[in-house]
Scaffold this active site. Sequence first.
Site, short mmCIF file in Angstrom:
data_model
loop_
_atom_site.label_atom_id
_atom_site.label_comp_id
_atom_site.label_asym_id
_atom_site.label_seq_id
_atom_site.Cartn_x
_atom_site.Cartn_y
_atom_site.Cartn_z
N ARG A 111 39.08 55.78 26.83
CA ARG A 111 39.44 55.25 25.51
C ARG A 111 38.84 56.16 24.44
O ARG A 111 37.73 56.72 24.50
CB ARG A 111 38.94 53.79 25.25
CG ARG A 111 39.70 52.78 25.59
CD ARG A 111 39.42 51.46 25.25
NE ARG A 111 37.89 51.18 25.52
CZ ARG A 111 36.84 50.58 24.53
NH1 ARG A 111 37.55 49.92 23.54
NH2 ARG A 111 36.03 50.28 24.84
N SER A 168 29.99 56.78 31.89
CA SER A 168 29.59 55.58 33.03
C SER A 168 29.72 56.25 34.40
O SER A 168 30.15 55.60 35.34
CB SER A 168 30.69 54.45 33.05
OG SER A 168 30.49 53.82 31.50
N ASP A 173 27.23 52.00 28.99
CA ASP A 173 27.55 50.80 28.41
C ASP A 173 26.81 49.83 28.14
O ASP A 173 27.00 48.83 27.08
CB ASP A 173 28.83 50.38 29.41
CG ASP A 173 28.56 50.30 30.73
OD1 ASP A 173 27.34 50.32 31.14
OD2 ASP A 173 29.45 49.75 31.40
#
Length: 512
Positions: free
Chosen positions: A114, A184, A237
């Site tokens: 994203r 991540s 995250d």
Amino acid sequence: MSDNGSTSRGASTFALICAGAAVAIAAYAVYQRVYVVKAKSTAAYKLEEFRKAASTPLSKLRSISNALCTEMHAGLIKDGGSRLKMLISYVDELPNGHERGVFYALDLGGTNFRVMRVKLAGKAKRVDKSESIEVSIPPEAMLGTSEELFDFIANEVAKFQKTEGPEYGSLPPGQKRELGFTFSFPCNQTAIDGGTLVRWTKGFKVSGTVGKDVVKLLTEALTRKGVDMRVAALVNDTVGTLAGGRYNNNDVMVGLILGTGSNACYVEDIHDIPKWTGGPVESGEMVINMEWGDFYSAHLPITDVDRELDEVSVNPGEQPFEKLISGMYLGEIVRRVLLKLAEEGEIFDGVTEKLRERFVLKTPDISQAHGDQTVDLTAVGRMLKNRFGIEKSTKEERELVVDLIETVVERGARLAGAGIVGVLKKIGRDGSSKRFSSSQKLNARLTAGAPTVVGVDGGLFEHYAFFRNTMQGTIGQLLGDNAKLVSLELTKDGSGIGAALLAATYSKYKTK
């Protein structure tokens, strides 16, 4: 001999045959009922065995909380001192709501990534505007070279930046847009804006990246694509979740992910981190990324089913805590127990091929079945049919399925609650003792009666009410009256909004 006599004897013989057949049928029916009752008793007995092995009495939960706290201490002394990695995030300052400006976030954590644009407007409006795109990464980029992957990503960032409208305002001369990068994958962070890749996971196998600084790789790709943008923060995250929570609530001290996977981070006093060698920290604080999924204690209620799952997992021997509490594994544990019951207790009239299929049962499936309020548990029956190909099931079998789901989910939620209490114990917020910190900010929050908020992100916490309520209730049982000062607060999109907020916090152009 007369026809009438012959007919009478024939009728008697036929009657005897019918009577014999009826007796045989009745006997077989009795046998079947006894057999089914025996099978169901066997299944119920097997389930009770599993329930006992998976039980979480308060005494065990207190031992788990204490063990987690001890492991936290050990992991802060030196790297490798504990199964808990206790990673230094280099985040020594968190958002406070005063942030202003336009910032970008890049969230790379799987086969999609994203790109987000956020306009922050200070205390009054907070997040004034946000937009994002999601892009699928082609297989060739996931298996190609470092330059191919990061060029593909940078090209999408370039296209997205071109859509920035006048409502976002113009930059002062000499400044550039800044970005928070959520990465991540296993990474050794070396600074707020730097970290080297340890290894690829999740199907990636990109050459020329292991051991390299991923921020540098991204920055070079952005430059090649003509994107004038500075990577201000490299973010995990979970840390992003804490940042997002703190942005809206100054009492947030812990960030927690409870979704497909699970992890936790928290705010620590810099003087309680012996392995920190970075010199004085003005705030006196540091966010620690625990990587708590790898926590292990002999007190954890690990069953034979859990051991079998671990042996065939992609990471045997790793992430034992995560495999008990996270959304990825809850449905699979239920499936494995049902398979054993079907094989040994002969429920469901045998074993279907789908029942043998790994990870076919997802957490949303068991959540829906668990909440079935119909008299005949029709949602449970539908789940058995759709996921396992079990066309017919009795009400007793469906009730057994619900009992099993509750056992597995309750264990996970209670363990997660015990984990939170262990973290609170480490930072002196469990009510057991008064803790004084060298950090004035932390001391202000450690005063008697100060609330503690845990910011939580993830679908398991957000959408599974039984899990969420059981977790909160367990914290209440473990903390007693002190639990009234602890709350769990949904904090969504740490990997997006949280990353952008940290880019703002660590902006090169930030004014004090």
